[in-house]
Enzyme design. Structure first.
Site, mmCIF file in Angstrom:
data_model
loop_
_atom_site.group_PDB
_atom_site.id
_atom_site.type_symbol
_atom_site.label_atom_id
_atom_site.label_comp_id
_atom_site.label_asym_id
_atom_site.label_seq_id
_atom_site.Cartn_x
_atom_site.Cartn_y
_atom_site.Cartn_z
ATOM 1 N N SER A 137 0.876 -1.137 -0.398
ATOM 2 C CA SER A 137 0.406 -0.024 0.120
ATOM 3 C C SER A 137 1.188 1.247 -0.241
ATOM 4 O O SER A 137 2.043 1.513 0.528
ATOM 5 C CB SER A 137 -0.669 -0.282 0.640
ATOM 6 N N TYR A 150 -2.504 -0.349 10.938
ATOM 7 C CA TYR A 150 -2.804 -1.090 9.333
ATOM 8 C C TYR A 150 -0.731 -0.631 8.475
ATOM 9 O O TYR A 150 -0.519 -1.519 8.081
ATOM 10 C CB TYR A 150 -3.477 -0.319 8.826
HETATM 11 P P1 NAP Z 1 -11.802 -5.865 -0.144
HETATM 12 O O1 NAP Z 1 -12.294 -5.634 -0.902
HETATM 13 O O2 NAP Z 1 -11.884 -5.815 1.647
HETATM 14 O O3 NAP Z 1 -11.558 -7.605 -0.358
HETATM 15 C C1 NAP Z 1 -10.969 -7.914 0.326
HETATM 16 C C2 NAP Z 1 -10.375 -9.314 0.552
HETATM 17 O O4 NAP Z 1 -9.571 -10.261 1.782
HETATM 18 C C3 NAP Z 1 -11.987 -10.334 0.662
HETATM 19 O O5 NAP Z 1 -11.333 -11.397 -0.288
HETATM 20 C C4 NAP Z 1 -11.802 -11.068 2.170
HETATM 21 O O6 NAP Z 1 -12.559 -11.826 1.929
HETATM 22 C C5 NAP Z 1 -10.481 -11.452 2.391
HETATM 23 N N1 NAP Z 1 -10.172 -11.231 3.640
HETATM 24 C C6 NAP Z 1 -9.920 -9.986 4.832
HETATM 25 N N2 NAP Z 1 -9.360 -10.828 5.504
HETATM 26 C C7 NAP Z 1 -9.155 -11.830 5.870
HETATM 27 C C8 NAP Z 1 -8.345 -13.425 6.421
HETATM 28 N N3 NAP Z 1 -8.572 -13.115 7.136
HETATM 29 N N4 NAP Z 1 -8.260 -14.870 5.766
HETATM 30 C C9 NAP Z 1 -8.765 -14.486 4.230
HETATM 31 N N5 NAP Z 1 -8.857 -13.508 3.327
HETATM 32 C C10 NAP Z 1 -9.206 -12.137 3.555
HETATM 33 O O7 NAP Z 1 -10.150 -5.027 -0.355
HETATM 34 P P2 NAP Z 1 -9.702 -4.648 -1.258
HETATM 35 O O8 NAP Z 1 -9.701 -2.780 -0.801
HETATM 36 O O9 NAP Z 1 -9.815 -5.278 -2.654
HETATM 37 O O10 NAP Z 1 -8.352 -4.328 -0.610
HETATM 38 C C11 NAP Z 1 -7.467 -6.276 -0.978
HETATM 39 C C12 NAP Z 1 -5.823 -5.356 -0.182
HETATM 40 O O11 NAP Z 1 -5.245 -4.300 -1.077
HETATM 41 C C13 NAP Z 1 -5.981 -5.525 0.784
HETATM 42 O O12 NAP Z 1 -4.237 -6.145 1.216
HETATM 43 C C14 NAP Z 1 -5.596 -4.207 0.906
HETATM 44 O O13 NAP Z 1 -4.683 -3.676 2.202
HETATM 45 C C15 NAP Z 1 -4.796 -3.886 0.319
HETATM 46 N N6 NAP Z 1 -5.192 -1.899 -0.569
HETATM 47 C C16 NAP Z 1 -6.501 -1.729 -0.993
HETATM 48 C C17 NAP Z 1 -6.318 -0.063 -1.179
HETATM 49 C C18 NAP Z 1 -7.860 0.718 -1.605
HETATM 50 O O14 NAP Z 1 -7.934 1.397 -1.252
HETATM 51 N N7 NAP Z 1 -8.633 -0.277 -1.169
HETATM 52 C C19 NAP Z 1 -5.376 0.872 -1.449
HETATM 53 C C20 NAP Z 1 -3.895 -0.369 -0.452
HETATM 54 C C21 NAP Z 1 -3.705 -1.371 -1.122
HETATM 55 P P3 NAP Z 1 -14.075 -11.964 2.558
HETATM 56 O O15 NAP Z 1 -14.882 -11.301 1.054
HETATM 57 O O16 NAP Z 1 -14.188 -13.763 1.813
HETATM 58 O O17 NAP Z 1 -14.032 -12.131 3.625
#
Ligand code: NAP
Length: 232
Positions: A137, A150
């Site tokens: 991130s 985080y």
């Molecule tokens: P999201 O839409 O909330 O999706 C998160 C995914 O991770 C879901 O498939 C969820 O599974 C899974 N997950 C969460 N906790 C878990 C656990 N304990 N065991 C297994 N799976 C788990 O998130 P996103 O925004 O796409 O983020 C994806 C990645 O990108 C993360 O690492 C996040 O930190 C990073 N990121 C996001 C952003 C942003 O702005 N969105 C920016 C920078 C980095 P379920 O749906 O089955 O619960």
């Protein structure tokens, strides 16, 4: 190629699954919640009926479940690309966030990737080719307001990624740290932020897919992506 994606049920992970499926690769997917994974798999099967697609739900914050998922993968396939994407964001300040918040964030955002990579690596090493992506991130690169635990977990994931890159550079396995700024996913819905102000999940997926297609002698070590108007 055989692609393992964590956190594939929605958001960035789902977009990554879509782009690899659209290009005919075999997918091995996981996420935490069975129903959310089933819904994602149904949507992928509808869009890409000929693609080989297997899925197993696991809570990757628990080492035993990481091991179970890794064993399941290794029984089914030899992984070529591993995308450590599972993670979640809880805002907080170090001075008053809940006790245990750092441990919880590390378990999901760091140890999931650490344990899964270590479990799949011996198989990847035998084929002397492969690619590991770690979804870090912008919070891996700089402190920010309400980053708290985080941000610490994402700094640590970047450190993991950099050490892995060093260890694997002469083993044919590429390592890429992906550092996105804000991407419109579930984490942002309901926040009042205009979806057009920040990036789309498919933006991150396209960069990852393109990065995976370079010649064996080229690696993109770091991908840093931000909304065109800058961080929020
Ligand atoms: P999201 O839409 O909330 O999706 C998160 C995914 O991770 C879901 O498939 C969820 O599974 C899974 N997950 C969460 N906790 C878990 C656990 N304990 N065991 C297994 N799976 C788990 O998130 P996103 O925004 O796409 O983020 C994806 C990645 O990108 C993360 O690492 C996040 O930190 C990073 N990121 C996001 C952003 C942003 O702005 N969105 C920016 C920078 C980095 P379920 O749906 O089955 O619960």
């Amino acid at each position: 190629m055989n692609i393992v994606i964590t956190g594939a049920s929605k958001g960035i992970g789902f977009a990554i699954a879509e782009i690899f499926a659209a290009n005919g690769h075999d997918l091995y997917l996981t996420s935490k919640t069975p129903l959310s994974l089933e819904t994602a798999v149904a949507s992928l099967r509808k869009q890409f009926p000929t693609v080989k697609l297997e899925a197993m739900s696991a809570d990757l914050s628990i080492q035993k479940e990481v091991t179970a998922f890794a064993n399941w993968c290794l029984e089914k396939t030899q992984p070529h690309i591993l995308i450590n994407n599972a993670g979640y964001f809880v805002p907080g300040k170090l001075q008053d966030e809940a006790d245990g918040q750092l441990q919880n964030q590390l378990n999901t955002n760091l140890f999931s990737a650490y344990h899964l990579t270590r479990a799949l690596l011996p198989s990847m090493l035998t084929s002397k080719m492969g690619h590991i992506f770690n979804i870090c991130s912008i919070a891996s690169l700089q402190a920010y307001e309400n980053g708290g635990a985080y941000s610490i977990s994402k700094f640590a994931l970047l450190g993991f990624s950099k050490n892995l890159r060093l260890e694997l550079k002469d083993k044919g396995i590429k390592v890429t740290a992906v550092c996105p700024g804000a991407v419109y996913t579930n984490s942002w819905s309901g926040s009042g932020v205009d979806p057009k102000r920040i990036m789309e999940s498919s933006d991150i997926a396209k960069m990852i897919y393109t990065t995976s297609q370079l010649s064996p002698q080229a690696v993109v070590e770091d991908i840093v992506m931000r909304p065109q108007l800058g961080d929020l």
